[in-house]
Design an enzyme around this catalytic site. Structure first.
Site: not given
Lengths: 212, 131
Positions: B8-10, B70
């Site tokens: 994930s982005h996080s 992304s």
């Protein structure tokens, strides 16, 4: 007037890209704030400043290895989608230049860039008109190919490529995004210039600035 | 046993999911939290994902669970950097990240194949939570 770009010009290109990204960091981020997650300038600056930081580690290597080092750096430091996408352009350029360690002809440069953007379209699935970097690269490289056919020298080719890229960046403004974060906004993404198309234009401008 | 890589982005999101699934399956499943550009920066890192895949890889394969944007691109790119012998053994799941990871971990812990684990994870798209 020349029909080649040598390794030292390629290294100058990389430096010029890092500079222009740094100068336009806030501009790119502002564009992204309108239709994305407000990090394009920050991400690109982080990636390309790392590329510059590592300059001494790849500057004496063959062109292919230089592109590869840049690819790996961008993919691991940019963060957003532009990391794997720009990283992929440089990785494909690395593959395309395996046999040309010191210098590229105009044709070889064209093929490397073409392989790069083809790679982006393959992995990201964007087509022309989706309001992405593809909207700049594809028509700009068509101009490149046409100018090769006309027998133009590389300086002239790149002037025309940049003029087309500038035009196409502006042409992203009215488009509704169909790929990337902006696509979640639907119709609201219209009326804003695409950040990825804008950074692609800067990268091509930097390339034009180093050819002779 | 199928390994899981969470993307994930996080990093906080993937750390949280890892914690959640490990409460269910303890250390019976190899799960890597590969979210974020690093521990504190939003983003994804191809290198980080690649290291994650290699750290849980065995011949049963690895399932990559992703959220958006992304995360997917970086996962695809990371697979291309793997040794060719491993590439066909690593799959990106189309499952929702939280629910898919949860079910995938349970399935993997019972020794299911990569295809079975992914099918179960992707099946959570149809999950009726309001019963």
């Amino acid at each position: 007037m020349s029909n080649n770009i040598n390794k030292s010009q390629i290294l100058q290109w990389i430096k010029a890209v890092s500079e222009t990204i740094k100068e336009n960091k806030d501009y790119l981020t502002d564009l992204d704030a309108a239709i994305g997650d407000a990090d394009h300038g920050i991400n690109m600056e982080r990636g390309f400043s790392k590329v510059l930081e590592k300059f001494d580690s790849y500057k004496d290597k063959p062109i292919s290895d230089i592109f590869k080092a840049i690819a790996m750096t961008l993919m691991s430091t940019v963060g957003g989608a532009s990391g794997p996408l720009y990283g992929r352009i440089f990785r494909k350029m690395s593959v395309a230049t395996k046999d040309t360690p010191d210098s590229l002809t105009s044709e070889e440069l064209y093929q490397a860039l073409k392989d790069g953007i083809d790679g982006v379209m393959e992995i990201g699935g964007a087509k022309v008109g989706d309001k992405t970097m593809v909207d700049v690269w594809v028509p700009a490289l068509e101009v490149f190919r046409n100018e090769l056919g006309n027998g133009s020298d590389l300086k002239t080719i790149m002037e025309k490529v940049v003029s087309e890229a500038d035009k196409q960046v502006e042409a992203t403004i009215p488009l509704v995004a169909r790929k990337g974060r902006a696509s979640y906004l639907g119709e609201r993404s219209a009326g804003h210039q695409d950040p990825g198309a804008t950074s692609s234009d800067l990268i091509l401008k930097a390339l034009a600035s180093v050819v002779e | 046993m199928v390994g899981l890589v969470l993307i994930s982005h996080s990093r906080k999101i993937t750390d949280g999911i890892k914690e959640l699934v490990e409460q269910m399956v303890a250390d019976k499943v190899k799960v890597v939290s590969a979210g974020g550009l690093d521990e504190s920066t939003l983003g994804t890192s191809v290198e980080g994902i690649l290291n994650g895949i290699n750290s849980v890889y065995d011949e049963s394969g690895v399932l990559l669970l992703v959220d958006l944007g992304s995360a997917v691109l970086s996962a695809k790119e990371a697979i291309e950097f793997l040794d060719e012998s491993k590439q066909n053994n690593v799959v990106i799941s189309n499952a929702p990240l939280v629910e898919g990871s949860f079910i995938a971990a349970i399935e993997a812990s019972t020794g299911k194949t990569l295809v079975e684990v992914n099918n179960a994870a992707e099946g959570t798209k149809e999950l009726n939570k309001l019963g």
